[in-house]
Write a protein that holds these residues in place. Structure first.
Motif, PDB file in Angstrom:
ATOM      1  N   GLY A 162       0.767  -1.117  -0.081  1.00 34.73           N
ATOM      2  CA  GLY A 162       0.106  -0.016   0.128  1.00 34.73           C
ATOM      3  C   GLY A 162       0.951   1.256  -0.094  1.00 34.73           C
ATOM      4  N   HIS A 163       0.307   2.592  -0.097  1.00 33.28           N
ATOM      5  CA  HIS A 163       0.938   3.609  -0.019  1.00 33.28           C
ATOM      6  C   HIS A 163       1.318   4.000   1.394  1.00 33.28           C
ATOM      7  N   VAL A 164       2.197   3.606   1.782  1.00 33.01           N
ATOM      8  CA  VAL A 164       2.632   3.861   3.550  1.00 33.01           C
ATOM      9  C   VAL A 164       3.499   4.977   3.835  1.00 33.01           C
ATOM     10  N   GLY A 169       7.813   6.750   0.983  1.00 33.39           N
ATOM     11  CA  GLY A 169       6.590   7.253   0.687  1.00 33.39           C
ATOM     12  C   GLY A 169       6.445   8.748   0.201  1.00 33.39           C
ATOM     13  N   LEU A 170       7.706   9.440  -0.012  1.00 30.33           N
ATOM     14  CA  LEU A 170       7.622  10.681  -0.653  1.00 30.33           C
ATOM     15  C   LEU A 170       7.059  11.580   0.067  1.00 30.33           C
ATOM     16  N   GLY A 171       7.145  11.374   1.356  1.00 27.99           N
ATOM     17  CA  GLY A 171       6.359  12.584   2.158  1.00 27.99           C
ATOM     18  C   GLY A 171       4.928  12.393   2.105  1.00 27.99           C
ATOM     19  N   GLY A 172       4.365  11.386   1.512  1.00 27.61           N
ATOM     20  CA  GLY A 172       2.762  11.119   1.705  1.00 27.61           C
ATOM     21  C   GLY A 172       2.574   9.994   2.190  1.00 27.61           C
ATOM     22  N   GLU A 174      -1.068   6.845   2.519  1.00 29.20           N
ATOM     23  CA  GLU A 174      -2.331   6.741   2.917  1.00 29.20           C
ATOM     24  C   GLU A 174      -2.311   6.109   4.288  1.00 29.20           C
ATOM     25  N   ILE A 175      -1.467   5.091   4.370  1.00 26.53           N
ATOM     26  CA  ILE A 175      -1.577   4.331   5.701  1.00 26.53           C
ATOM     27  C   ILE A 175      -0.279   4.575   6.410  1.00 26.53           C
ATOM     28  N   GLU A 176      -0.506   3.963   8.001  1.00 30.71           N
ATOM     29  CA  GLU A 176       0.626   3.934   8.767  1.00 30.71           C
ATOM     30  C   GLU A 176       1.363   2.549   8.396  1.00 30.71           C
ATOM     31  N   VAL A 177       2.474   2.279   8.937  1.00 32.14           N
ATOM     32  CA  VAL A 177       3.199   1.013   8.803  1.00 32.14           C
ATOM     33  C   VAL A 177       2.341  -0.014   9.369  1.00 32.14           C
ATOM     34  N   ASP A 178       1.836   0.092  10.749  1.00 30.68           N
ATOM     35  CA  ASP A 178       1.122  -0.921  11.361  1.00 30.68           C
ATOM     36  C   ASP A 178       0.224  -1.351  10.702  1.00 30.68           C
TER      37      ASP A 178
END
Ligand SMILES: NC(=O)c1ccc[n+]([C@@H]2O[C@H](COP(=O)([O-])OP(=O)(O)OC[C@H]3O[C@@H](n4cnc5c(N)ncnc54)[C@H](OP(=O)(O)O)[C@@H]3O)[C@@H](O)[C@H]2O)c1
Length: 209
Positions: A162-164, A169-172, A174-178
């Motif tokens: 996912g986009h973590v 993540g390029l400073g962006g 959508e979700i946290e690592v957990d």
């Protein structure tokens, strides 16, 4: 459990993990350097490896946002592209190839490779050519490896976290690592040999190639 870092001495996250998991073995590995891959394989001395998680990957030159033009058609930097291909694709495949006898000698015989939906030709339109093409090439290599070793009972699956919100993540994000890690752990725990060669998102969705 074995974890690696390019500079183990300064891998603070791994040393703090070792306080909770004293058996954690921390080793040096640079996927851009074949001698580092060979040294790790020699250190492990063919001890069985139940699950290889190919997590390492790079987007490109740091700082990522300031160097985004090196990823774009018209201003591509071919040294950046070569380095990204070396780490994300060649180094990952080289390590997998070198460790396959140890994986085959284990009980779980599993290879999990962190790729990216950004490498999907049919489903993703990110304009970053070096990063995305390195993951497309990695996906093709891993599906070929999956077919090659399936008869030996080895499961090879390709996953996207996912986009973590991480360094990559390029400073962006959508979700946290957990959230990503717990989704991936559930997904990986559900895999059978029939899932070998598939490309799945951390939440279990199938991704298009
Ligand atoms: N974050 C996202 O949104 C996202 C989305 C899709 C896919 N992914 C994929 O998920 C994986 C993990 O990414 P991340 O977000 O956790 O990135 P990250 O925070 O930048 O971490 C990258 C990891 O790769 C390792 N690494 C980098 N170059 C290496 C090399 N030459 N040799 C060995 N290890 C190397 C780093 O190890 P060191 O400790 O040595 O620095 C670090 O552990 C990558 O394969 C990435 O492509 C991430």
């Amino acid at each position: 459990m074995i974890a690696t870092a390019r500079e183990p001495q300064s891998a603070e996250g791994l040393w703090s993990l070792k306080q909770d998991f004293p058996d954690l073995q921390i080793e040096q590995l640079d996927l851009g350097d074949s001698s580092s891959i060979a040294a790790l394989v020699s250190t492990l001395a063919e001890r069985p490896i139940d699950m290889l998680i190919n997590n390492a990957g790079i987007f490109g030159r740091f700082p990522l946002v300031e160097n985004i033009s090196t990823q774009r058609f018209g201003t591509l930097d071919y040294e950046v592209w070569a380095e990204v291909m070396r780490v994300n694709c060649f180094g990952t495949v080289e390590l997998t190839e070198a460790l396959m006898p140890a994986i085959e000698a284990s009980e779980r015989k599993t290879v999990i490779t962190l790729s990216s939906a950004a490498g999907s030709i049919g489903g993703h339109q990110a304009p970053a050519i070096p990063y995305t093409s390195s993951k497309t090439a990695l996906n093709k290599a891993m599906t070929t490896i999956a077919r090659t070793v399936k008869d030996r009972g080895v499961l090879v699956a390709i996953v996207c976290p996912g986009h973590v919100r991480t360094r990559l993540g390029l400073g962006g994000g959508e979700i946290e690592v957990d959230e990503s890690v717990s989704g991936l752990a559930t997904l990986i725990g559900s895999f059978t040999i029939e899932d070998s060669g598939t490309f799945r998102r951390y939440n279990g969705d199938h991704l298009v190639w």
